[in-house]
Enzyme design. Structure first.
Site: not given
Ligand code: F6P
Length: 352
Positions: A137, A172
């Site tokens: 992120d 689309r």
């Molecule tokens: O924090 C990193 C991240 O990839 C976020 O973007 C995402 O919402 C989350 O982890 C998802 O994490 P998990 O599915 O492992 O709980």
């Protein structure tokens, strides 16, 4: 600034990876093990993040061919996991006893914001810790980039490139949902790199009317298709689109509710256009790291090991204007690093 090892100390360093995985974790582990070995020090890896430390599940890591080859490998050879802060704090005596039994002199915690908060707490409670920031992120403050982000952007950009051709063939609108719980770094970078016609990020609540109008205008001007990139955590401006309440999981993380699907429904109703959605999800976190992420992760690993050998604890390695520095835990976890409005405005200049 961190740097070469001033005090050559022989140490037993422990490391762990915690939170969501990301490409580059193994490159950090490799760099830590190899740097430590050069100074006669050894490294132990705890499995599955803080949980493994609590349960004393550890493996000895050697500077051998196996470790050398993990540079290119996605995921983490140590496994990862999430542990509730309360369970972690309640286990402090166990953690300290386990570290003492294993004769550990220093701990390198590799993780995102939650992990670094845990690492800071551990350091404040007397454990010598160095932090390494990671997250696709890119929202950890104090560092220009975290490794994993570049790989995620590359995956998302390739997906957007591919969606252009199929979108155009079918006239689309394609909506691509990327990760980004609280911040829109992946959406912004991949959207700009992929030539998206609209990018929606959590930092700037969107007006669905404006999104529909801009897309309608494209078609009026004779364009045959449109690409919208939306971060999973993007939200509409209050009162403009009902997206319901978001539930929160046991870690306080919001559960997302198909923002791309909700936008698609509105576009289809208002524009009489065929709309499809693609949710890239965990494909952005898997697989081999890009060259940029391998280099950044390696620099972080070398500098984290050197910080331990120098006794420079309570710090986090960070990339600042192309240098690797050591910053305080507070500077890393005080606030999330969000997309600055100016940067988003630059992308907006090409919307529609
Ligand atoms: O924090 C990193 C991240 O990839 C976020 O973007 C995402 O919402 C989350 O982890 C998802 O994490 P998990 O599915 O492992 O709980």
């Amino acid at each position: 600034m961190s740097g070469a090892v001033a005090t050559i100390a022989t140490m037993r360093i422990a490391t762990l990876t915690s939170g969501g995985d990301c490409p580059g974790l193994n490159a950090v582990i490799r760099a830590v093990v190899r740097t430590a070995a050069q100074h006669g020090s050894t490294v132990v890896g705890y499995e599955d993040g803080w949980q493994g430390l609590l349960e004393d599940r550890r493996v000895q890591l050697y500077d051998d061919a196996f470790i050398d080859r993990i540079l290119r490998q996605g995921g983490t050879i140590l496994g990862t996991g999430r542990l509730h802060p309360d369970a972690f704090k309640a286990g402090i005596d166990r953690v300290k006893a386990n570290l003492a039994d294993a004769q550990i002199d220093a701990l390198i915690a590799i993780g995102g914001e939650g992990t670094l908060k845990g690492a800071k707490w551990l350091h404040d409670n007397g454990v010598p810790v160095v932090g390494v920031p990671k997250t696709i992120d890119n929202d950890v403050d104090g560092t220009d980039y975290t490794f994993g982000f570049d790989t995620a952007v590359a995956v998302a950009t390739e997906a957007i490139d591919r969606l252009h051709t199929t979108a155009e063939s079918h006239n689309r609108v394609m909506i691509v949902e990327v990760m980004g719980r609280h911040v829109g770094w992946i959406a912004l970078h991949a959207g700009m790199a992929g030539g998206a016609h609209e990018i929606l990020i959590p930092e700037a609540p969107f007006d669905i009317d404006d999104v529909c109008k801009r897309m309608a205008r494209r078609f009026q001007l004779g364009e045959k298709y449109g690409i919208i990139v939306v971060a999973e955590g993007a939200l509409p401006k209050k009162g403009t689109l009902d997206v319901g309440e978001r539930e929160v999981d046991q870690f306080g993380h919001e559960k997302f509710q198909d923002i791309s699907g909700m936008i698609a429904k509105e576009l289809e109703n208002r524009l009489d256009t065929d709309v499809r959605t693609t949710v890239l999800g965990h494909t952005q976190r898997g697989g081999t790291p890009t060259a940029f992420d391998r280099v950044l992760a390696t620099r972080f690993g070398v500098n984290a090991a050197q910080a331990c050998l120098n006794g420079d604890f309570g710090k986090v390695v960070a990339l600042q204007a192309s240098h690797i520095d050591l910053i305080s835990f507070d500077d890393a976890v005080g606030e999330l690093k969000r997309v600055p409005p100016k940067f988003y405005e630059t992308a907006q200049a090409l919307f529609g």
